[in-house]
Design an enzyme around this catalytic site. Structure first.
Site, PDB file in Angstrom:
ATOM      1  N   LYS A   2      10.619  40.182  64.236  1.00 56.63           N
ATOM      2  CA  LYS A   2      11.192  38.927  65.103  1.00 56.63           C
ATOM      3  C   LYS A   2      12.260  39.086  65.541  1.00 56.63           C
ATOM      4  O   LYS A   2      13.651  38.871  65.703  1.00 56.63           O
ATOM      5  CB  LYS A   2      11.075  38.076  64.074  1.00 56.63           C
ATOM      6  N   HIS A  46      10.392  65.875  58.870  1.00 51.87           N
ATOM      7  CA  HIS A  46       9.385  65.818  58.037  1.00 51.87           C
ATOM      8  C   HIS A  46       9.863  66.078  56.938  1.00 51.87           C
ATOM      9  O   HIS A  46       8.376  66.881  56.482  1.00 51.87           O
ATOM     10  CB  HIS A  46       8.108  65.759  58.537  1.00 51.87           C
ATOM     11  N   ARG A 106      -2.623  60.804  56.231  1.00 52.07           N
ATOM     12  CA  ARG A 106      -2.294  61.539  55.088  1.00 52.07           C
ATOM     13  C   ARG A 106      -0.732  61.249  54.173  1.00 52.07           C
ATOM     14  O   ARG A 106      -0.911  61.005  52.328  1.00 52.07           O
ATOM     15  CB  ARG A 106      -2.017  63.040  55.163  1.00 52.07           C
ATOM     16  N   THR A 107      -0.023  61.140  54.671  1.00 51.72           N
ATOM     17  CA  THR A 107       1.461  60.817  53.936  1.00 51.72           C
ATOM     18  C   THR A 107       1.750  59.903  53.037  1.00 51.72           C
ATOM     19  O   THR A 107       2.419  59.672  51.662  1.00 51.72           O
ATOM     20  CB  THR A 107       2.628  60.572  55.204  1.00 51.72           C
ATOM     21  N   ARG A 147       8.584  56.001  57.062  1.00 50.41           N
ATOM     22  CA  ARG A 147       7.919  56.747  57.988  1.00 50.41           C
ATOM     23  C   ARG A 147       8.974  55.474  59.532  1.00 50.41           C
ATOM     24  O   ARG A 147       8.054  54.373  59.382  1.00 50.41           O
ATOM     25  CB  ARG A 147       6.950  56.383  58.812  1.00 50.41           C
TER      26      ARG A 147
END
Ligand code: CP
Length: 305
Positions: free
Chosen positions: A82, A131, A53-54, A103
């Protein structure tokens, strides 16, 4: 507040007036938005942790407003695999974009990115911490479906320990004279630090173990998933998963106009038999993410005041 150039890291960064302003801009975006508003702007979508969703609603928001999107949905395909540091990654990405949506699985990673970047950073979830854009869409959904934010009785149920949407929402509700019902087993109750802050601010709250014990009081029941990925001990997760599963029988012991919310994804905590009832607003809630995220992008990019 002038939102142009601002980072959106924690819901704490906003006062009540700011929050109400964002919701007003979101409403305007839902009614009508300019498909060229963000023309020429680039959003970097950096998802170091899974999302449906986000990520998709941010990317859709940018596309709806005429902007462009670069980024990744899997950190495994980036130079982070890396050993590149987050700081260095952000110093690169800021040269290719106008706004960063990130995120990350580590608490505080959004604040670190914001310190590194000269362009706005929007926190799309950092570990079990915050959030904030989810909270804004949650508030928008409450406003739309209950007609107000003030004075609601809100039940927060499930994984209150690890649920970042719960932490952000509880903080935001401090300004709206709500009564909060924290429904969870002891092991997953709201962290003390939040409870102490609520006490200090004079916010009324109660703790409960069973939904049935408080359901008659609630205007909104905000369900959450038990956050499997944040448990250090898988046996503890196995013991607690499935602790709450609501179905049609909940409606017999609730207010008629109870609204059931969930940030999603759900696992088994809301039975599909509830989906078609007027009480279930979780899919609409996810849809509201588009309007709220359009508003946030336009605000931080200085295209609306
Ligand atoms: N509510 C939420 O954050 O959903 P995603 O994890 O799918 O983005």
């Amino acid at each position: 507040m002038d939102f142009k150039g601002k980072d959106i890291i924690s819901i704490r960064d906003f006062c009540k007036k700011d929050i109400l302003h964002i919701l007003e801009v979101a409403k305007n975006m839902e009614e009508k938005s300019d498909p060229n508003l963000l023309s020429g702007k680039v959003m970097a979508s950096l998802f170091f942790e899974p999302s449906t969703r986000t990520r998709l609603s941010f990317e859709s928001a940018m596309n709806h407003l005429g902007g462009r999107v670069i980024g990744f949905a899997d950190a495994g395909v980036t130079s982070a695999s890396k050993g590149e540091t987050l700081w260095d990654t952000i110093k690169m990405v800021e040269q290719y974009s106008d706004v960063i949506v990130q995120r990350h699985l580590i608490e505080g990673a959004a604040r670190l990115a914001a310190e590194a970047a000269l362009i706005p950073v929007i926190n799309a979830g950092d570990g079990a911490n915050q959030h904030p854009t989810q909270t804004l869409l949650d508030l928008y959904t409450m406003l739309k479906t209950k007609g107000k934010l003030e004075g609601l009785n809100i039940g927060l149920c499930g994984d209150l320990k690890y649920g970042r949407t719960i932490h952000s929402l509880a903080i935001a509700m401090m300004d709206f004279k709500t009564k909060l019902y924290f429904i969870a087993p002891d092991e997953l109750q709201m962290p003390k630090v939040y409870l102490e802050e609520l006490k200090e601010k004079g916010v009324e709250f109660v703790k409960a173990k069973r939904i049935e014990d408080v359901s008659k009081e609630l205007d909104v029941l905000y369900m959450t998933r038990i956050q499997k990925e944040r448990f250090a001990d898988p046996i503890e997760y196995e013991r607690l998963k499935g602790v709450y599963q609501i179905g049609l029988d909940l409606l017999d012991i609730s207010k008629k106009d109870l609204k059931i919310m969930h940030p999603l994804p759900r696992v088994d905590e809301i039975k599909p038999e509830l989906d078609k009832t007027p009480n279930a607003v979780y899919f609409e809630q996810a849809g509201n993410g588009l309007h709220v995220r359009k508003a946030l992008l336009a605000l931080v990019l200085g295209k609306v005041k």
